[in-house]
Structure formats: structure tokens, C-alpha cells
Design a protein around this motif. Sequence first.
Motif, short mmCIF file in Angstrom:
data_model
loop_
_atom_site.label_atom_id
_atom_site.label_comp_id
_atom_site.label_asym_id
_atom_site.label_seq_id
_atom_site.Cartn_x
_atom_site.Cartn_y
_atom_site.Cartn_z
N ASP A 46 -0.64 10.91 4.63
CA ASP A 46 -0.13 9.70 5.28
C ASP A 46 -1.16 9.03 6.19
O ASP A 46 -1.20 7.80 6.31
CB ASP A 46 1.10 10.12 6.11
CG ASP A 46 2.03 8.96 6.40
OD1 ASP A 46 1.87 7.92 5.77
OD2 ASP A 46 2.91 9.13 7.26
N LYS B 82 -3.75 6.35 4.99
CA LYS B 82 -3.05 5.10 4.69
C LYS B 82 -2.69 4.37 5.99
O LYS B 82 -2.83 3.14 6.06
CB LYS B 82 -1.81 5.42 3.86
CG LYS B 82 -0.91 4.23 3.59
CD LYS B 82 0.23 4.60 2.68
CE LYS B 82 1.19 5.60 3.31
NZ LYS B 82 1.92 5.09 4.48
N SER B 83 -2.24 5.12 6.97
CA SER B 83 -1.87 4.49 8.26
C SER B 83 -3.07 3.79 8.89
O SER B 83 -2.94 2.69 9.45
CB SER B 83 -1.34 5.53 9.25
OG SER B 83 -0.21 6.17 8.73
N ASP C 169 4.18 -1.42 3.68
CA ASP C 169 3.92 0.02 3.55
C ASP C 169 4.95 0.63 2.60
O ASP C 169 6.12 0.73 2.92
CB ASP C 169 4.01 0.68 4.93
CG ASP C 169 3.66 2.17 4.88
OD1 ASP C 169 3.34 2.68 3.79
OD2 ASP C 169 3.71 2.82 5.95
N GLY D 43 4.90 3.69 1.63
CA GLY D 43 5.12 5.09 2.01
C GLY D 43 4.24 6.06 1.25
O GLY D 43 3.17 5.69 0.74
N VAL E 78 1.05 -6.63 5.52
CA VAL E 78 0.99 -5.36 4.80
C VAL E 78 2.40 -4.79 4.61
O VAL E 78 3.17 -4.73 5.56
CB VAL E 78 0.12 -4.32 5.55
CG1 VAL E 78 0.01 -3.03 4.73
CG2 VAL E 78 -1.27 -4.89 5.82
N ILE F 188 -3.71 0.55 7.02
CA ILE F 188 -2.71 -0.46 7.38
C ILE F 188 -3.06 -1.10 8.73
O ILE F 188 -3.03 -2.32 8.89
CB ILE F 188 -1.29 0.16 7.43
CG1 ILE F 188 -0.83 0.53 6.01
CG2 ILE F 188 -0.28 -0.79 8.09
CD1 ILE F 188 0.46 1.32 5.95
N GLU G 28 -3.80 -5.08 9.09
CA GLU G 28 -2.93 -5.94 9.92
C GLU G 28 -3.74 -6.58 11.04
O GLU G 28 -3.55 -7.75 11.36
CB GLU G 28 -1.77 -5.11 10.48
CG GLU G 28 -0.71 -4.80 9.43
CD GLU G 28 0.47 -4.01 9.95
OE1 GLU G 28 1.52 -4.03 9.28
OE2 GLU G 28 0.35 -3.35 11.00
N ILE H 31 0.83 -1.21 0.00
CA ILE H 31 0.00 0.00 0.00
C ILE H 31 0.87 1.26 0.00
O ILE H 31 1.90 1.31 0.66
CB ILE H 31 -0.96 0.00 1.22
CG1 ILE H 31 -1.87 1.22 1.19
CG2 ILE H 31 -0.20 -0.08 2.54
CD1 ILE H 31 -2.99 1.15 2.22
N GLY H 32 0.43 2.25 -0.76
CA GLY H 32 1.18 3.51 -0.77
C GLY H 32 0.31 4.66 -1.23
O GLY H 32 -0.73 4.46 -1.86
N THR H 33 0.73 5.87 -0.89
CA THR H 33 0.10 7.08 -1.41
C THR H 33 0.79 7.44 -2.71
O THR H 33 2.02 7.39 -2.79
CB THR H 33 0.23 8.25 -0.39
OG1 THR H 33 -0.26 7.80 0.87
CG2 THR H 33 -0.57 9.46 -0.83
#
Lengths: 212, 463
Positions: free
Chosen positions: A102, A105-106, A121, A123, A119, A109, A113, A93-95
Motif C-alpha cells: 500500500d 501507492k500512497s 485510489d 486500493g 487521483v 498519490i 495530488e 491508481i491501484g495495486t
Amino acid sequence: MSLLEEIRQAVIDGDAKATVKKVEEGLAAELDPNIILNDALISGMQEVGRLFEEGEYFVPEMLIAARAMTAALKILRPLLAAQGVQALGKIAIGTVQGDLHDIGKSLVIMMLEGAGFEVVDLGIDVPVERFIEAARSGAQIVAMSALLTTTMTNMKTVIDAMQTENVRDQVQVLIGGAPITQGYADEIGADGYAPDATSAVRVARQLLGKAG
Amino acid sequence: MKTFNTLAIAHADDLIFGRCPHPVRLKNGLEIGNGVVYPEINFTLPPMAITRETMPQVRQEYTQIINAVCTRALELHAPGLIVEFEMLPDMTLVPEWGIEIVQILREALDQYAAKGLKGGLRVTPNDIREFARPPLLREGKYWDNMLLSFAGSAAQGADMLAIESTGGKEIHDNAILNADVPTIAFALGVLASRDMEFLWDHIVRISEEHGIIASGDSACGFANTAMVLAEGHNIPRVLAALIRAMSVPRSLIAYERGAVGPSKDCAYEGPFIKAITGYPIALEGAEAACAHLSPIGNIAKATADLWSNESVQNVRLLGGMAPVVSVEQLLYSTRLMNAATNQGDTAAHSLRDCFVLSDGSLDPQAYILRPDVVIEISQVIVAAPTPYLRTRAAGLKALEILRRAQGSGEIKLARTEAKWLDRLSAQLDAVPEDEAELIAEVIPTLEMHKVRLDQYLLPVAIG
């Protein structure tokens, strides 16, 4: 309360020390690590997710619970690997490139999880090539986030590049972010769209054919 | 450097929309904060990439928007119109692209001035320093291009410069999600404050060199991030209210270094800034729902000198293109506020109080924007000597006020929120008064790959 229920409750309470202690007790009592994982840890996180959806918990409480689960997983992982037990699926996963957002996305995640996915990341401000590499490296889902109307178009760039690089058939593409809609996902050929972190788990499960 | 040790507006009655002790006058004579609330319109592109190839279309979009918006403002007899051009990241990364748009907007505003529309242009370059990870705040190509954007915009006709700077955000983001109050205090009171001192000296210098106005900075990346997370039920609303109060001293630093307002529209710390400095402020609320939801749609109007829509995409709605719809909404809102002002103090205060009453008891974030609460929190801010102590004092006072309001029934907090009020108080009560002690406590807990401490003049290795 059975030991499994106690572990589950410790996760729900976000009590990392108690979670680890109870898991160690469970292993000493020869409980199957896979059963501890599914019936106590993941089940506990599912309850945390339910409490979140009902407005009883907020993200900070979910993070505390997730940390309790992670602490227990450190003990369980080698044992699960020895048994050949695999994660629910692997998601990168990323932006997208040009976008620095951010937090959304966090959150995704954390939810993935907690549901048992592995997952990776990638970034923020992630160039196209890194999404392609992730697809080549065994991710079953490539998830992309964008918060700007001027960066969301990079999602299509990634999907087009996946076609060109012949990796599109190897992965499912899941997208989300404030300006994203199901219509946009359909238009650019993404496989799934999630409007928020909770539904990202549901859609990821669907994409991998796992029961919810 | 200016210091603010007393309040410019000491009584809640004097904290009201459209008026402030130190209005700001643009070159064309338009005065902000001198009795009239003006609309401030902001707009952005529809979904599209910004590249060298698409720049002709980008120029066309902005040309179309500014002409349509000014036309509607004229048709609705606007007393004046402020246009904010908030650059998209690509337009600051490649400064000439953003500066070109500034030129387009300036030319259009000048053309409409000849038709009778008095306008002002605020330009807000993007804080692109965070494109370097961890952010490189004081040097490098992103810093250089950001300064080029400010200078080029000033040279091409901006009346006001502003920014939503993000120093400290790299640590604050996770601290919000974890409701980690010591780290929030560190990010705002130490990191962000130190960056503001450095950054705003440059923005003020550029503004002075071009004879334009250094307007203000928004804690958008901190407090509005928290507000949006609270709207999504991700974090408690009381946490978002706490972060709002704690973000005020950070934003105040822009004015200590020479900014004079109007503050940025999305800076809901504006009412506190107005009370402390006496400078005019921009705010946004109900008419900014096109950009983000909020629980403070009306109460924000109570103290605004410019009333904004935050941002709207140039897409078609039934009534017309969205920026035109937006400017009409802003004009009607400001018309009402100005009509009340023209009716005299009683009418103006009555309208202000309706704005306050309609939102104030429904959400802790709204409650702390009540004029009386703003004054109370502002008093403890100016009484403290350093940005860190001001941050801490603002937080402590905000929580004390919220607990008092909950006790008296002035706000009704859900059980899940009340629980967090206690938890946050326990955390903030334990935050040390000694800044060095807090720094020593927090630094070992940080994810060091996310931050360059030297950019904040902090020793790289501690403990």
C-alpha cells in the motif's frame, strides 16, 4: 512578500491554518482562484517536492504540506468549478490483484495530488475489472503498482483485458513497483514506467503531454 | 505463559554470534546457537503467476532450486544448512499448493542428508488475514487457510514454523508516513501486541501437536517497512531506528507464548530477543542486498546464530542461478565467523567488534544494534510490566541513547535528522503512561474503515 507568496510559503511550511486564512484574504482581495491554485498552492507543493528531492524534507513534511493545500482547495474547488478550471488530469491508481502493498501507492498519490492531478485510489488487491471500469469512467491514466514477482504479471493481464474490452486506446498505462523495470513496461505494452513517486509525476505529465 | 523479567544475556560481551544460553535442537541433531553459525537460505520464484495451470512449473522451479542449493552447500563443505520456505500469498491462500512445496523441499533435504548435508526446514506461511479489508484476524476463510498452511507444513516435514504477522500494520503504515508517534505506539504496543498473543497461541499449539519448533515472528511489516522507507530518503533514519526499538516488545510476545527461536531472519529486533530470552536468532545483512538495501549489513552479523539472504529470485547471474550464488555468499560469511569462534574468544570478539565498528557510527539504525545498546534497551523492556509500557519504554530509551550518542559524537546525524530526533522526542514524551488514555486519544483519530477494533478486543465505539 505578496499575498500569493505568503500562501505559497504557508504551504511549504505545512501551516494549514495560515494557508486557509491567506487564501480567504486573497479571495476577499479578488485574486483569481486559478492564479491562487497555480501560483501559490501548486507552486508551493512544487517547492516542497524540490526540498524533498534535495533531502531537506521527508515524506511526513510533504504530507503536512499536502494537507495545507487540501484545506485550501476545499475553499477554492467550487470557485474553480464555476470557472470551468479542470485538474491537470485524472489518474486511477491501484495495486494489482493478489498484492497487498500500500505504501508505495500512497506516496505516488500524494505526489500526484500535490502536482494538481485528480487521483482515484482503487486500493490494493484490485481485480482486473476495476481497472477496466476506471478506464471507462474517464481516467486518462491507469496506474498500477506491484511489489511481488508473482503479482507483477497481473499488470499484463490488465493491459490485455483493456485490449479485449476495447478501452486500451482511451487510457495511458503507467506502472511501477520494486520488481518493475522499463524493460518490463516495454514488454507488456505499458506506456510509462516510474521507478519512484517523484518520477511518477514527471512521467504522468509526459503521458498527458503537459509541460513539466 | 513465560514471562521475561530479567535478561538471559546481561552483559554485552556475552552477546555474540553463534552462541546463546538456550540453543535449539532439530530432530536430526543440528543445534542452532551452540557454537556454529549456519547459513539460512531463502529463495523465491522468478516473475511468474501462481495458478493451478502454472503449478507444475512452480514445482519444477523449487525442485531445481533446492537441488542446486544443496549441491553447492555440499561442495563448499557446509556444516549444515537451514532452508527457509517463505510462502507467497497464493501458496497460503490455496494451502495445498504451499504444502506441496514443503514436501518437495523436505524430500530433497532428506536426500542430501544421506549424502552428508545436515539440513533444517523453516516454513513461513504468509499472513493472508489482511486480504480481508479491514483485516479479519481471528476468523474467516483467510484465518482458516493460514492455520491449514501451518498444520499441513508441520505434517509434511517442516522443522520450524514462523510468520511475519501483520496485525496492527493497517494502522501503522500511515503512522510511519506521518511520523505519528502516538499512533505508532498504539499500533505496536496495543494492536500488534494483542494480535501476537492470539496468533502465537495457535502457532505454538500446532507446533507442539507435530513435535516441531515454533520459531518466531518478524516485525518486518512495521520496522523493515520503516527501514526501507528510510533507505529511500522518505522518512528520517532516526524514525526507523525508533520504530525498530518499539517493535521489540511486540515480537517478544511470540516467545512469551511458547516460541523458542531461532527468530526470523528479517527480524532485526532479534538481538534484543536474544538478550532477553537467550534463544538463538537468525539475521540478515550484506548478503540480503539481493532483497533489500540496509544500513546494517555487517553489524547484524555480530549477534547472528543463523545468517540469511532474506530472499532471492531464481534468475540467472554470471556465477550461476541466484540462489546458488546466495548460498555460496552465506557459506563464506558463516565460515569466517565459525573460523573466528574456533580460534577462541579473543578472535571471535575481535571479529564481532569489527562488525559492530564498521557500521555502528554511520546510521542510527545500526547504532541501536550495538551489543551494549541492545542490552541497555532490553533492560528497560523487561523492567516494564505490559507490552504497551514496554513499547513506550523501548522508544524512550532508544531516543535517549541516540541523543546521548549524538552529543558525544559517537554518531553523526545530518542536520535534517537531528531536527527529527527532537521532534520525535517531543512526541514520545507526550505519549501517556496509561494505556487506556492512549487508546482513548488515538482511536478518534483513526481511519475507521481501515481497522476492526473488535479483532483486538477493543470496544468498537469509544468516546
